[in-house]
Design a protein around this motif. Structure first.
Motif, PDB file in Angstrom:
ATOM      1  N   PHE A  96      37.656 -12.137  34.630  1.00  0.00           N
ATOM      2  CA  PHE A  96      36.869 -10.907  34.563  1.00  0.00           C
ATOM      3  C   PHE A  96      37.625  -9.775  33.861  1.00  0.00           C
ATOM      4  CE2 PHE A  96      35.718 -13.096  38.562  1.00  0.00           C
ATOM      5  CZ  PHE A  96      34.433 -13.484  38.204  1.00  0.00           C
ATOM      6  N   TYR A  97      38.724 -10.109  33.222  1.00  0.00           N
ATOM      7  CA  TYR A  97      39.596  -9.102  32.612  1.00  0.00           C
ATOM      8  C   TYR A  97      38.839  -8.194  31.637  1.00  0.00           C
ATOM      9  CZ  TYR A  97      43.207  -7.203  29.524  1.00  0.00           C
ATOM     10  OH  TYR A  97      43.975  -6.363  28.758  1.00  0.00           O
ATOM     11  N   LEU A  98      38.192  -8.762  30.633  1.00  0.00           N
ATOM     12  CA  LEU A  98      37.462  -7.940  29.662  1.00  0.00           C
ATOM     13  C   LEU A  98      36.253  -7.261  30.299  1.00  0.00           C
ATOM     14  CD1 LEU A  98      37.485  -9.956  26.297  1.00  0.00           C
ATOM     15  CD2 LEU A  98      38.905  -8.005  26.963  1.00  0.00           C
ATOM     16  N   LYS A  99      35.586  -7.959  31.193  1.00  0.00           N
ATOM     17  CA  LYS A  99      34.413  -7.391  31.873  1.00  0.00           C
ATOM     18  C   LYS A  99      34.790  -6.106  32.615  1.00  0.00           C
ATOM     19  CE  LYS A  99      30.697  -8.747  35.076  1.00  0.00           C
ATOM     20  NZ  LYS A  99      30.918  -7.764  36.175  1.00  0.00           N
ATOM     21  N   ASN A 100      35.947  -6.099  33.259  1.00  0.00           N
ATOM     22  CA  ASN A 100      36.381  -4.914  34.004  1.00  0.00           C
ATOM     23  C   ASN A 100      36.553  -3.700  33.091  1.00  0.00           C
ATOM     24  OD1 ASN A 100      36.453  -6.410  36.369  1.00  0.00           O
ATOM     25  ND2 ASN A 100      38.638  -6.893  36.184  1.00  0.00           N
ATOM     26  N   TYR A 101      36.992  -3.938  31.878  1.00  0.00           N
ATOM     27  CA  TYR A 101      37.114  -2.846  30.916  1.00  0.00           C
ATOM     28  C   TYR A 101      35.747  -2.431  30.354  1.00  0.00           C
ATOM     29  CZ  TYR A 101      42.233  -2.641  30.385  1.00  0.00           C
ATOM     30  OH  TYR A 101      43.573  -2.439  30.577  1.00  0.00           O
ATOM     31  N   ILE A 102      34.962  -3.414  29.941  1.00  0.00           N
ATOM     32  CA  ILE A 102      33.688  -3.128  29.273  1.00  0.00           C
ATOM     33  C   ILE A 102      32.768  -2.302  30.162  1.00  0.00           C
ATOM     34  CG2 ILE A 102      31.597  -4.176  28.311  1.00  0.00           C
ATOM     35  CD1 ILE A 102      34.108  -4.416  26.548  1.00  0.00           C
ATOM     36  N   GLU A 103      32.791  -2.557  31.467  1.00  0.00           N
ATOM     37  CA  GLU A 103      31.916  -1.825  32.391  1.00  0.00           C
ATOM     38  C   GLU A 103      32.261  -0.350  32.473  1.00  0.00           C
ATOM     39  OE1 GLU A 103      30.750  -5.375  35.580  1.00  0.00           O
ATOM     40  OE2 GLU A 103      32.376  -3.965  36.052  1.00  0.00           O
ATOM     41  N   LEU A 104      33.485   0.031  32.043  1.00  0.00           N
ATOM     42  CA  LEU A 104      33.918   1.428  32.129  1.00  0.00           C
ATOM     43  C   LEU A 104      33.725   2.202  30.827  1.00  0.00           C
ATOM     44  CD1 LEU A 104      37.247   0.931  34.121  1.00  0.00           C
ATOM     45  CD2 LEU A 104      35.084   1.832  34.999  1.00  0.00           C
ATOM     46  N   LEU A 105      33.346   1.515  29.759  1.00  0.00           N
ATOM     47  CA  LEU A 105      33.270   2.181  28.465  1.00  0.00           C
ATOM     48  C   LEU A 105      32.049   3.092  28.359  1.00  0.00           C
ATOM     49  CD1 LEU A 105      34.349  -0.600  25.927  1.00  0.00           C
ATOM     50  CD2 LEU A 105      35.740   1.061  27.175  1.00  0.00           C
ATOM     51  N   SER A 106      32.304   4.298  27.852  1.00  0.00           N
ATOM     52  CA  SER A 106      31.239   5.261  27.593  1.00  0.00           C
ATOM     53  C   SER A 106      31.745   6.234  26.535  1.00  0.00           C
ATOM     54  CB  SER A 106      30.868   6.016  28.876  1.00  0.00           C
ATOM     55  OG  SER A 106      31.937   6.871  29.269  1.00  0.00           O
ATOM     56  N   ASN A 107      30.897   7.171  26.167  1.00  0.00           N
ATOM     57  CA  ASN A 107      31.316   8.161  25.163  1.00  0.00           C
ATOM     58  C   ASN A 107      32.469   9.030  25.652  1.00  0.00           C
ATOM     59  OD1 ASN A 107      29.394   7.331  23.281  1.00  0.00           O
ATOM     60  ND2 ASN A 107      27.827   8.734  24.060  1.00  0.00           N
ATOM     61  N   SER A 108      32.610   9.136  26.966  1.00  0.00           N
ATOM     62  CA  SER A 108      33.672   9.985  27.520  1.00  0.00           C
ATOM     63  C   SER A 108      35.001   9.235  27.704  1.00  0.00           C
ATOM     64  CB  SER A 108      33.233  10.568  28.861  1.00  0.00           C
ATOM     65  OG  SER A 108      32.998   9.536  29.801  1.00  0.00           O
ATOM     66  N   THR A 109      34.998   7.928  27.455  1.00  0.00           N
ATOM     67  CA  THR A 109      36.225   7.141  27.621  1.00  0.00           C
ATOM     68  C   THR A 109      37.271   7.559  26.601  1.00  0.00           C
ATOM     69  OG1 THR A 109      34.985   5.240  28.456  1.00  0.00           O
ATOM     70  CG2 THR A 109      37.211   4.821  27.637  1.00  0.00           C
ATOM     71  N   SER A 110      38.494   7.806  27.066  1.00  0.00           N
ATOM     72  CA  SER A 110      39.603   8.123  26.157  1.00  0.00           C
ATOM     73  C   SER A 110      40.618   7.001  26.154  1.00  0.00           C
ATOM     74  CB  SER A 110      40.268   9.443  26.564  1.00  0.00           C
ATOM     75  OG  SER A 110      39.381  10.522  26.430  1.00  0.00           O
ATOM     76  N   VAL A 111      41.389   6.893  27.247  1.00  0.00           N
ATOM     77  CA  VAL A 111      42.439   5.883  27.370  1.00  0.00           C
ATOM     78  C   VAL A 111      42.367   5.278  28.761  1.00  0.00           C
ATOM     79  CG1 VAL A 111      44.923   5.428  27.270  1.00  0.00           C
ATOM     80  CG2 VAL A 111      43.923   7.211  25.807  1.00  0.00           C
ATOM     81  N   ILE A 112      42.445   3.942  28.833  1.00  0.00           N
ATOM     82  CA  ILE A 112      42.464   3.242  30.117  1.00  0.00           C
ATOM     83  C   ILE A 112      43.657   2.298  30.134  1.00  0.00           C
ATOM     84  CG2 ILE A 112      41.182   1.824  31.763  1.00  0.00           C
ATOM     85  CD1 ILE A 112      38.623   2.511  30.269  1.00  0.00           C
ATOM     86  N   PHE A 113      44.427   2.354  31.215  1.00  0.00           N
ATOM     87  CA  PHE A 113      45.558   1.443  31.380  1.00  0.00           C
ATOM     88  C   PHE A 113      45.320   0.557  32.595  1.00  0.00           C
ATOM     89  CE2 PHE A 113      49.947   0.668  33.132  1.00  0.00           C
ATOM     90  CZ  PHE A 113      50.303  -0.284  32.164  1.00  0.00           C
ATOM     91  N   GLY A 114      45.463  -0.757  32.401  1.00  0.00           N
ATOM     92  CA  GLY A 114      45.127  -1.706  33.456  1.00  0.00           C
ATOM     93  C   GLY A 114      46.283  -2.156  34.321  1.00  0.00           C
ATOM     94  N   GLY A 115      47.507  -1.857  33.917  1.00  0.00           N
ATOM     95  CA  GLY A 115      48.659  -2.264  34.719  1.00  0.00           C
ATOM     96  C   GLY A 115      49.247  -3.586  34.269  1.00  0.00           C
ATOM     97  N   VAL A 116      50.376  -3.937  34.899  1.00  0.00           N
ATOM     98  CA  VAL A 116      51.103  -5.153  34.534  1.00  0.00           C
ATOM     99  C   VAL A 116      51.599  -5.838  35.794  1.00  0.00           C
ATOM    100  CG1 VAL A 116      53.236  -3.830  34.242  1.00  0.00           C
ATOM    101  CG2 VAL A 116      53.042  -6.070  33.178  1.00  0.00           C
ATOM    102  N   LYS A 117      51.619  -7.158  35.748  1.00  0.00           N
ATOM    103  CA  LYS A 117      52.186  -7.958  36.826  1.00  0.00           C
ATOM    104  C   LYS A 117      53.146  -8.976  36.218  1.00  0.00           C
ATOM    105  CE  LYS A 117      49.736  -9.405  40.287  1.00  0.00           C
ATOM    106  NZ  LYS A 117      48.695 -10.085  41.109  1.00  0.00           N
ATOM    107  N   TYR A 118      53.978  -9.539  37.083  1.00  0.00           N
ATOM    108  CA  TYR A 118      54.884 -10.613  36.680  1.00  0.00           C
ATOM    109  C   TYR A 118      54.620 -11.825  37.568  1.00  0.00           C
ATOM    110  CZ  TYR A 118      57.509  -7.905  33.329  1.00  0.00           C
ATOM    111  OH  TYR A 118      57.853  -7.187  32.205  1.00  0.00           O
ATOM    112  N   PRO A 119      54.918 -13.004  37.091  1.00  0.00           N
ATOM    113  CA  PRO A 119      54.684 -14.206  37.908  1.00  0.00           C
ATOM    114  C   PRO A 119      55.388 -14.110  39.255  1.00  0.00           C
ATOM    115  CG  PRO A 119      55.248 -14.810  35.655  1.00  0.00           C
ATOM    116  CD  PRO A 119      55.481 -13.344  35.762  1.00  0.00           C
TER     117      PRO A 119
END
Length: 294
Positions: A96-119
């Motif tokens: 669902f990685y891309l879906k989570n971003y796409i659902e937030l996109l709008s004309n007011s979107t500037s920058v979104i950071f999703g974070g990082v994990k390690y194994p």
């Protein structure tokens, strides 16, 4: 809709591109995936297979540009109004990685950071230092990142409007390793460009050997020294240079250099052991920086 930009250097990114393509196809969105190798030598045949995938391309720079210039060039080639900057040696945590971003996109979107994990599983002793550094220093829970929107932001797993990157491109005077991301994020802060933090991580599968990571850290410190020396970075903008400035005012840098010189081999022995101490890595970088300031 979305241009996915993947700067590449000596890494096989076919698996990443294929995963992203499947997710984008399932969403039914307009997209492109642009992978661009910065004049490296490995995995060329594997990455060329990307060109067989619809909406995906792989190209090779005619010379080594450095990461920042490579991303700027990818941006100039992109055709959609939103861009997602990736890291070659990372993979989405779930489908669902891309879906989570796409659902937030709008004309007011500037920058979104999703974070990082390690194994979760530790690698072999020879690769332990980079994994432990990422786990302890780079992995931050969402509530930690929300305390200061411009801290703990990496310039990958970063989605933003294309016009923002065109207005505030990565600094092209940096070709060596390190700190182009710091300058980029600082420009966003100085210009009050909002950064939205969400929990949508990429898992970073960095496989650097301990010695390679130590040498890479030295290159980054050398680059920082040059950037400060030529007034490209404010010494107050990094913890290392702030500590150095304080030590310099107290006339203690000579002592740090002496201790660093005496203990360097023992510190490296610890950093390449089964239990590397990250505070010793901090001191190693500080001592290396002090040694440069002769």
């Amino acid at each position: 809709m979305l241009s996915i930009l993947i700067p590449v250097y000596n890494y096989n990114v076919f698996k990443l591109v294929y995963e992203l393509k499947q997710q984008a196809d399932n969403l039914g969105i307009e997209y492109e995936i642009l992978a661009q190798d910065d004049f490296s030598q490995k995995f060329i045949n594997e990455n060329n297979q990307i060109n067989t995938l619809e909406n995906c391309s792989f190209s090779i720079n005619a010379e080594n540009l450095g990461r920042g210039r490579n991303i700027n060039l990818l941006c100039s080639k992109s055709k959609y109004n939103f861009i997602l900057i990736m890291e070659a040696d990372a993979l989405p945590e779930n489908e669902f990685y891309l879906k989570n971003y796409i659902e937030l996109l709008s004309n007011s979107t500037s920058v979104i950071f999703g974070g990082v994990k390690y194994p979760d599983i530790a690698p072999s002793k020879e690769k332990l230092l980079r994994w432990k550094y990422g786990l302890k220093r780079e992995t931050k829970f969402l509530n930690q990142r929300l305390k200061n929107n411009y801290d703990f932001v990496f310039t990958w797993n970063l989605l933003l409007k294309k016009e923002i990157l065109l207005q505030f491109p990565f600094p092209e005077f940096i070709k060596d390793y390190g700190y182009e991301d710091l300058i980029f994020i600082e420009n966003l802060r100085l210009n009050s460009v909002p950064v939205l933090h969400i929990q949508n991580p990429l898992i970073h599968y960095n496989n650097e050997d301990n010695i390679d990571f130590i040498e890479k850290s030295e290159k980054a410190v050398q680059n920082l020294y040059n950037l400060v020396r030529f007034h490209k970075i404010d010494p107050k903008s990094t913890r290392l240079t702030k500590v150095h400035s304080l030590l310099n005012k107290l006339y203690l840098t000579g002592i740090i250099k002496a201790i660093y010189s005496i203990t360097k081999k023992r510190i490296v022995a610890n950093l390449t052991s089964e239990n590397p101490n990250l505070y010793l890595l901090d001191f190693y970088k500080l001592g290396f920086y002090c040694d440069l300031k002769k």
